[in-house]
Enzyme design. Structure first.
Site, PDB file in Angstrom:
ATOM      1  N   ALA A 138       0.792  -1.245   0.000  1.00 40.49           N
ATOM      2  CA  ALA A 138       0.000   0.000   0.000  1.00 40.49           C
ATOM      3  C   ALA A 138       0.818   1.284   0.000  1.00 40.49           C
ATOM      4  O   ALA A 138       0.244   2.360  -0.083  1.00 40.49           O
ATOM      5  CB  ALA A 138      -0.931   0.001   1.218  1.00 40.49           C
ATOM      6  N   SER A 139       2.139   1.192   0.079  1.00 47.08           N
ATOM      7  CA  SER A 139       2.882   2.434   0.334  1.00 47.08           C
ATOM      8  C   SER A 139       2.905   3.422  -0.830  1.00 47.08           C
ATOM      9  O   SER A 139       3.197   4.586  -0.649  1.00 47.08           O
ATOM     10  CB  SER A 139       4.298   2.114   0.807  1.00 47.08           C
ATOM     11  OG  SER A 139       4.957   1.351  -0.158  1.00 47.08           O
ATOM     12  N   ARG A 140       2.593   2.960  -2.027  1.00 45.43           N
ATOM     13  CA  ARG A 140       2.586   3.904  -3.166  1.00 45.43           C
ATOM     14  C   ARG A 140       1.551   3.470  -4.209  1.00 45.43           C
ATOM     15  O   ARG A 140       0.905   2.430  -4.075  1.00 45.43           O
ATOM     16  CB  ARG A 140       3.978   3.982  -3.797  1.00 45.43           C
ATOM     17  CG  ARG A 140       4.387   2.692  -4.477  1.00 45.43           C
ATOM     18  CD  ARG A 140       5.775   2.756  -5.063  1.00 45.43           C
ATOM     19  NE  ARG A 140       5.922   1.779  -6.122  1.00 45.43           N
ATOM     20  CZ  ARG A 140       7.065   1.491  -6.721  1.00 45.43           C
ATOM     21  NH1 ARG A 140       8.169   2.099  -6.358  1.00 45.43           N
ATOM     22  NH2 ARG A 140       7.117   0.595  -7.689  1.00 45.43           N
ATOM     23  N   ASP A 171       6.672  -9.345   3.320  1.00 45.37           N
ATOM     24  CA  ASP A 171       6.720  -9.754   1.919  1.00 45.37           C
ATOM     25  C   ASP A 171       5.609 -10.788   1.753  1.00 45.37           C
ATOM     26  O   ASP A 171       5.760 -11.942   2.172  1.00 45.37           O
ATOM     27  CB  ASP A 171       8.098 -10.359   1.622  1.00 45.37           C
ATOM     28  CG  ASP A 171       8.164 -11.005   0.254  1.00 45.37           C
ATOM     29  OD1 ASP A 171       7.125 -11.096  -0.428  1.00 45.37           O
ATOM     30  OD2 ASP A 171       9.262 -11.446  -0.130  1.00 45.37           O
ATOM     31  N   ASN A 196      -3.384  -6.027  -3.454  1.00 44.47           N
ATOM     32  CA  ASN A 196      -2.903  -5.049  -4.432  1.00 44.47           C
ATOM     33  C   ASN A 196      -1.439  -5.249  -4.815  1.00 44.47           C
ATOM     34  O   ASN A 196      -1.037  -4.880  -5.924  1.00 44.47           O
ATOM     35  CB  ASN A 196      -3.093  -3.640  -3.834  1.00 44.47           C
ATOM     36  CG  ASN A 196      -2.334  -2.584  -4.596  1.00 44.47           C
ATOM     37  OD1 ASN A 196      -2.745  -2.169  -5.672  1.00 44.47           O
ATOM     38  ND2 ASN A 196      -1.189  -2.158  -4.047  1.00 44.47           N
ATOM     39  N   TYR A 247       3.094 -11.941 -16.251  1.00 39.57           N
ATOM     40  CA  TYR A 247       2.169 -10.991 -15.625  1.00 39.57           C
ATOM     41  C   TYR A 247       0.717 -11.309 -16.008  1.00 39.57           C
ATOM     42  O   TYR A 247      -0.171 -11.359 -15.151  1.00 39.57           O
ATOM     43  CB  TYR A 247       2.565  -9.574 -16.056  1.00 39.57           C
ATOM     44  CG  TYR A 247       1.800  -8.466 -15.388  1.00 39.57           C
ATOM     45  CD1 TYR A 247       2.095  -8.068 -14.083  1.00 39.57           C
ATOM     46  CD2 TYR A 247       0.791  -7.780 -16.062  1.00 39.57           C
ATOM     47  CE1 TYR A 247       1.392  -7.032 -13.476  1.00 39.57           C
ATOM     48  CE2 TYR A 247       0.090  -6.741 -15.467  1.00 39.57           C
ATOM     49  CZ  TYR A 247       0.402  -6.373 -14.178  1.00 39.57           C
ATOM     50  OH  TYR A 247      -0.294  -5.348 -13.583  1.00 39.57           O
ATOM     51  N   LYS A 284      -2.374 -12.505 -13.576  1.00 42.92           N
ATOM     52  CA  LYS A 284      -3.606 -11.728 -13.444  1.00 42.92           C
ATOM     53  C   LYS A 284      -4.830 -12.543 -13.894  1.00 42.92           C
ATOM     54  O   LYS A 284      -5.916 -12.381 -13.345  1.00 42.92           O
ATOM     55  CB  LYS A 284      -3.492 -10.415 -14.229  1.00 42.92           C
ATOM     56  CG  LYS A 284      -2.412  -9.474 -13.675  1.00 42.92           C
ATOM     57  CD  LYS A 284      -2.649  -9.118 -12.212  1.00 42.92           C
ATOM     58  CE  LYS A 284      -1.719  -8.037 -11.708  1.00 42.92           C
ATOM     59  NZ  LYS A 284      -1.969  -7.660 -10.312  1.00 42.92           N
TER      60      LYS A 284
END
Ligand code: NAI
Length: 244
Positions: free
Chosen positions: A8-10, A58, A86, A151, A155
Site C-alpha cells: 500500500a505504500s505507493r 513480503d 494489491n 504478468y 492476473k
C-alpha cells in the site's frame, strides 16, 4: 471495520488506503520496502479520523503473510473484514527470453500472495459471516499481452481465484470481486518507453491515462454496502480499452 491493503505504500495501493479511510474504514497498511512512504501514508490516513498502522511483510512468502495477519490482530485488536490484494510486480520479456526466476517472481507476488492472504483472511470472515475480498487484477489478465506472459498469467490466475472464492464463500456472507485496471499512471508504468505509452494511449477510447484514484473508487465500491449483491465479477477500470 478494518481493511488490509497489501503493497500500500505507493501507487494504486496508496490511493485505495486513502479512499477507504475517507469512507471510515480503519486501515492496515502493508509494505515490503519503503517504511518511510508507509509511515507518511499512515499519518495521512489517520487524518481522516480512523485507525491506521503499518505492517512490514513480503506477502509472496507464506510465513510472512500468515505472520502479517497475526500481527494485525495483535496490534489493531480486530479481524480483517476487507482484504485488498494489491501488491504486484512486473518482469516483462518475450517468452523465449523470459528467465525462470522472472516467471516465478511474478507468479509468487501477483498470484500466490493473493492466495496466501485470502487463505489467512477467510476463516475470520466466515466466522463473522461477513467479508469483502477485492483483488487487483489487470486487463491483460483478460486479453493477454505480448511481453507479459508471466504478468498476464498471474492476473488471469487472480481472476480465477476471485471467482472460485466467490462461489465457495457466498453463503458465508463473503463477496469476492476483482478490479482490472487498464493503463494507470504509477511508478509501475512510469518505466515504459514514450512510444509504448503513446501506442497504449491510442487504444484507449477515453483518450487518457487513468489515475490511481480511478481504481481506488472501484475498490471502494466493492468494499461498500452498495455492492452487497455483487460477487465473482471483474470490473475493468480502463477508459474503455477492453470492453470484454
Ligand atoms: P507500484 O509498483 O507503484 O505498487 C506496487 C506495490 O506493491 C509497491 O508498493 C510494492 O512495494 C508492493 N509490493 C510488491 N511486491 C510486494 C510483496 N511481495 N509484498 C508486499 N508488497 C509488495 O504499482 P501500481 O501500479 O500501484 O500497481 C498496484 C497493483 O495494480 C498491482 O497489482 C498491479 O499489477 C496492478 N495494476 C497496475 C496497472 C497500472 O497501469 N499501474 C495496470 C493494471 C494492474
Amino acid at each position: 471495520m478494518l481493511a488490509l491493503v497489501t503493497g500500500a505504500s505507493r501507487g494504486i495501493g496508496r490511493a485505495v488506503a486513502i479512499e477507504l479511510a475517507k469512507n471510515n474504514f480503519d486501515v492496515a497498511i502493508n509494505f515490503n520496502r519503503s517504511e518511510e512512504q508507509a509511515l507518511k501514508l499512515c499519518d495521512e490516513v489517520k487524518n481522516f479520523g480512523v485507525e491506521a498502522e503499518i505492517f512490514k511483510a513480503d506477502v509472496s512468502d507464506y510465513e510472512q503473510a500468515a505472520e502479517l495477519f497475526k500481527n494485525i490482530k495483535n496490534v489493531m485488536h480486530s479481524n480483517v473484514s476487507v482484504l485488498v490484494n494489491n501488491a504486484g510486480i512486473t518482469r516483462d520479456n518475450l517468452l523465449m527470453r523470459m528467465k525462470i526466476d522472472d516467471w516465478q517472481a511474478v507468479i509468487n507476488t501477483n498470484l500466490n500472495a493473493a492466495f496466501y492472504c485470502c487463505k489467512e483472511a477467510i476463516r475470520d470472515m466466515a466466522k463473522a459471516h461477513y467479508g469483502r475480498i477485492i483483488n487487483i487484477a489487470s486487463v491483460v489478465g483478460l486479453t493477454g499481452n505480448a511481453g507479459q506472459a508471466n504478468y498476464s498469467a498471474s492476473k488471469a490466475g487472480i481472476i480465477g481465484l476471485t471467482k472460485s472464492i466467490a462461489r465457495e464463500y457466498a453463503e458465508r456472507g463473503i463477496t469476492a470481486n476483482a478490479v482490472a485496471p487498464g493503463f494507470i499512471n504509477t511508478d509501475m508504468t512510469e518505466i515504459l518507453k514514450p512510444e509504448v505509452k503513446e501506442a497504449i494511449l491510442n487504444s484507449i477510447p477515453l483518450k487518457k491515462i487513468g489515475n490511481p484514484e480511478d481504481v481506488a473508487k472501484a475498490v471502494m465500491f466493492f468494499a461498500s454496502e452498495e455492492s452487497s449483491y455483487i460477487t465473482g465479477q471483474v470490473l475493468a477500470v480502463d477508459g474503455g480499452m477492453t470492453m470484454c
